[in-house]
Design an enzyme around this catalytic site. Structure first.
Site, PDB file in Angstrom:
ATOM      1  N   GLY A  15       1.257  14.275  -0.743  1.00 27.77           N
ATOM      2  CA  GLY A  15       0.186  14.244   0.262  1.00 27.77           C
ATOM      3  C   GLY A  15       0.094  15.594   0.955  1.00 27.77           C
ATOM      4  O   GLY A  15       1.109  16.225   1.195  1.00 27.77           O
ATOM      5  N   ASP A 144       5.580  13.705   8.080  1.00 29.74           N
ATOM      6  CA  ASP A 144       6.548  12.655   8.448  1.00 29.74           C
ATOM      7  C   ASP A 144       7.855  13.235   8.985  1.00 29.74           C
ATOM      8  O   ASP A 144       8.655  12.505   9.581  1.00 29.74           O
ATOM      9  CB  ASP A 144       6.872  11.774   7.234  1.00 29.74           C
ATOM     10  CG  ASP A 144       5.627  11.179   6.603  1.00 29.74           C
ATOM     11  OD1 ASP A 144       4.630  11.001   7.325  1.00 29.74           O
ATOM     12  OD2 ASP A 144       5.655  10.899   5.398  1.00 29.74           O
ATOM     13  N   ARG A 188       5.913   7.047   7.364  1.00 27.88           N
ATOM     14  CA  ARG A 188       6.648   6.265   6.359  1.00 27.88           C
ATOM     15  C   ARG A 188       7.886   5.613   6.960  1.00 27.88           C
ATOM     16  O   ARG A 188       7.757   4.904   7.937  1.00 27.88           O
ATOM     17  CB  ARG A 188       6.963   7.110   5.115  1.00 27.88           C
ATOM     18  CG  ARG A 188       5.684   7.536   4.406  1.00 27.88           C
ATOM     19  CD  ARG A 188       5.868   7.865   2.973  1.00 27.88           C
ATOM     20  NE  ARG A 188       6.125   6.695   2.145  1.00 27.88           N
ATOM     21  CZ  ARG A 188       5.205   5.803   1.779  1.00 27.88           C
ATOM     22  NH1 ARG A 188       3.960   5.945   2.184  1.00 27.88           N
ATOM     23  NH2 ARG A 188       5.504   4.779   1.019  1.00 27.88           N
ATOM     24  N   ARG A 285      -6.334  -3.972  21.558  1.00 29.53           N
ATOM     25  CA  ARG A 285      -7.106  -3.294  20.520  1.00 29.53           C
ATOM     26  C   ARG A 285      -6.166  -2.394  19.719  1.00 29.53           C
ATOM     27  O   ARG A 285      -5.157  -1.921  20.235  1.00 29.53           O
ATOM     28  CB  ARG A 285      -8.201  -2.401  21.128  1.00 29.53           C
ATOM     29  CG  ARG A 285      -9.303  -3.144  21.852  1.00 29.53           C
ATOM     30  CD  ARG A 285     -10.214  -3.890  20.875  1.00 29.53           C
ATOM     31  NE  ARG A 285     -11.368  -4.461  21.554  1.00 29.53           N
ATOM     32  CZ  ARG A 285     -11.407  -5.654  22.151  1.00 29.53           C
ATOM     33  NH1 ARG A 285     -10.319  -6.409  22.194  1.00 29.53           N
ATOM     34  NH2 ARG A 285     -12.517  -6.080  22.722  1.00 29.53           N
TER      35      ARG A 285
HETATM   36  O1  F6P Z   1       3.886  11.388   3.506  1.00 29.37           O
HETATM   37  C1  F6P Z   1       2.745  11.690   4.200  1.00 29.37           C
HETATM   38  C2  F6P Z   1       1.887  10.486   4.334  1.00 29.37           C
HETATM   39  O2  F6P Z   1       0.736  10.904   4.990  1.00 29.37           O
HETATM   40  C3  F6P Z   1       2.553   9.279   4.996  1.00 29.37           C
HETATM   41  O3  F6P Z   1       2.703   9.437   6.354  1.00 29.37           O
HETATM   42  C4  F6P Z   1       1.675   8.150   4.543  1.00 29.37           C
HETATM   43  O4  F6P Z   1       2.351   6.922   4.515  1.00 29.37           O
HETATM   44  C5  F6P Z   1       1.340   8.573   3.162  1.00 29.37           C
HETATM   45  O5  F6P Z   1       1.467   9.969   3.103  1.00 29.37           O
HETATM   46  C6  F6P Z   1      -0.030   8.201   2.695  1.00 29.37           C
HETATM   47  O6  F6P Z   1      -0.184   8.693   1.416  1.00 29.37           O
HETATM   48  P1  F6P Z   1      -1.454   8.617   0.477  1.00 29.37           P
HETATM   49  O7  F6P Z   1      -2.047   9.968   0.456  1.00 29.37           O
HETATM   50  O8  F6P Z   1      -0.889   8.299  -0.857  1.00 29.37           O
HETATM   51  O9  F6P Z   1      -2.357   7.574   0.988  1.00 29.37           O
END
Ligand code: F6P
Length: 377
Positions: A15, A144, A188, A285
């Site tokens: 990511g 993260d 995460r 909310r």
């Molecule tokens: O690891 C970075 C992150 O943005 C996490 O915080 C999140 O759970 C994940 O990637 C989301 O990833 P993707 O791009 O696969 O939706």
């Protein structure tokens, strides 16, 4: 001083995170200083496998990068070349180790070193390549902040700032409507982003994966606030938070391949908001912050950190120090072996499982408690 490398390649994998381009820029600029040519594989390990790369040139494709979000060389977050999911023409699925193809590409192209910009999964593959003779240098990226052996990954500070801005805004609308506002942030299995943004934003509750929560404790906090005349509460919850004796909330289970994290987290914020409404009778909310946390321009802090990471990475290559992760420890740049990052003896091709979570004696937890923040326990 004579550089130990002449031609190097960079890849960005997993990511994206703010600061990727700033690291690329720093590597390329430092390379210019030491006479090293830099190339970029397109879309992470996928580009390495397909031998798809471009020359990085400071006057054309690699210019004006310090503030640019995303990554100019693209990324891939489902390519474990040590155990790649391949679908045959008849639809059957086979898992193949295609790492040898990647290694041949690196040799044939004449790259002396591979810079791997990514999180734990990326560094796991980097270490696996290093075991097979490739000179690798990892740079720890992720919002993260959960890569082992470093105090701070680049991209994290920007994500904290985005979350803090959201908390500031949620607070005023929460107060106006006497509501419980739940903000779900990423992270995460690590609570750094939730905890640090909750502290910086002055939230009342932070629920993190490291401390399984009991909502009765959160209700106590909400009632205590009501008694003080504060008819609103801001709860920051990490996507990986789970209840005591319960499990994490999964949005989707993917099937992208072995040795990858196929779990998409999400939904815990909504769940908590509903439960709190029921338990307190107050209106609630939820806001799921999502990808704004990792898109866009890096903060000034991340620009500097990314620049430090990139220059250090290139200088390690120039000195011939390989198979390490550049790290930031106790305020200083250094390096640590990739083996230590993934955990000694981790199986080649398997998923990374050495995430850096918040230790129970971390100062941040004590600060939160001293400030009266409820951590759900
Ligand atoms: O690891 C970075 C992150 O943005 C996490 O915080 C999140 O759970 C994940 O990637 C989301 O990833 P993707 O791009 O696969 O939706």
């Amino acid at each position: 001083m004579e550089s130990k490398v002449k031609k190097v390649a960079i890849l960005t994998n997993g990511g994206d995170a703010p600061g990727l381009n700033a690291v690329i820029r720093a590597i390329v600029k430092t390379g210019r200083t030491y006479g090293v040519e830099c190339y970029g594989f397109i879309e992470g390990y996928r580009g390495l496998l397909d031998n798809n790369f471009v020359k990085l040139d400071l006057s054309t494709n690699a210019k004006d990068l310090i503030s640019k979000g995303g990554t100019i060389i693209g990324t891939s977050n489902n390519t474990n070349v040590f155990n790649l999911k391949c679908v045959n023409e008849d639809g059957s699925v086979e898992y193949k180790d295609l790492s040898e193809q990647c290694i041949q590409n690196i040799k044939n192209d004449g790259f002396d070193c591979l810079f791997t910009l990514g999180g734990d999964g990326t560094q796991k593959s980097s270490r696996d390549f290093s075991l097979r003779g490739v000179n690798c240098i990892g740079v720890p990226k992720t919002i993260d902040n959960d890569v082992a052996c470093t105090d701070m990954t680049f991209g994290y500070n920007t994500a904290v700032s985005v979350a803090v801005d959201a908390i500031d805004r949620l607070k005023t609308t929460a107060e106006a409507h006497h509501r419980i506002m739940v903000l779900e942030v990423m992270g995460r299995y690590a609570g750094w982003l939730a905890l640090e943004s909750a502290i910086a934003g002055g939230a009342d509750v932070a629920l993190i994966p490291e401390i399984p929560y009991d909502l009765n404790k959160v209700v106590e906090k909400i009632n205590e606030r009501k008694e003080m005349g504060r008819n609103y509460t801001v709860v920051v919850v990490s996507e990986g938070a789970k209840p005591k004796d319960g499990t994490i909330t999964i949005k989707r289970q993917l099937d992208e391949g072995k040795g990858l994290d196929n779990i998409r987290l999400g939904g815990v914020g909504e769940k908590i908001a509903d439960e709190l409404s029921e338990m307190t009778g107050s209106d609630s909310r939820t806001t799921v912050l999502g990808y704004v946390q990792r898109g866009g321009t890096p903060s000034a802090f991340d620009r500097v950190l990314s620049t430090k990471y990139g220059t250090k990475a290139m200088k390690l290559a120039v000195d011939g120090i390989f198979n390490v992760l550049v790290n930031y420890k106790d305020g200083k740049m250094g390096y640590v072996s990739l083996e230590d990052v993934v955990g000694a003896g981790a199986v080649v091709g398997a998923a990374s499982s050495n995430n850096r979570t918040i230790p129970m004696d971390d100062e941040l937890l004590q600060v939160a408690r001293d400030m009266g923040m409820c951590l759900g326990d």
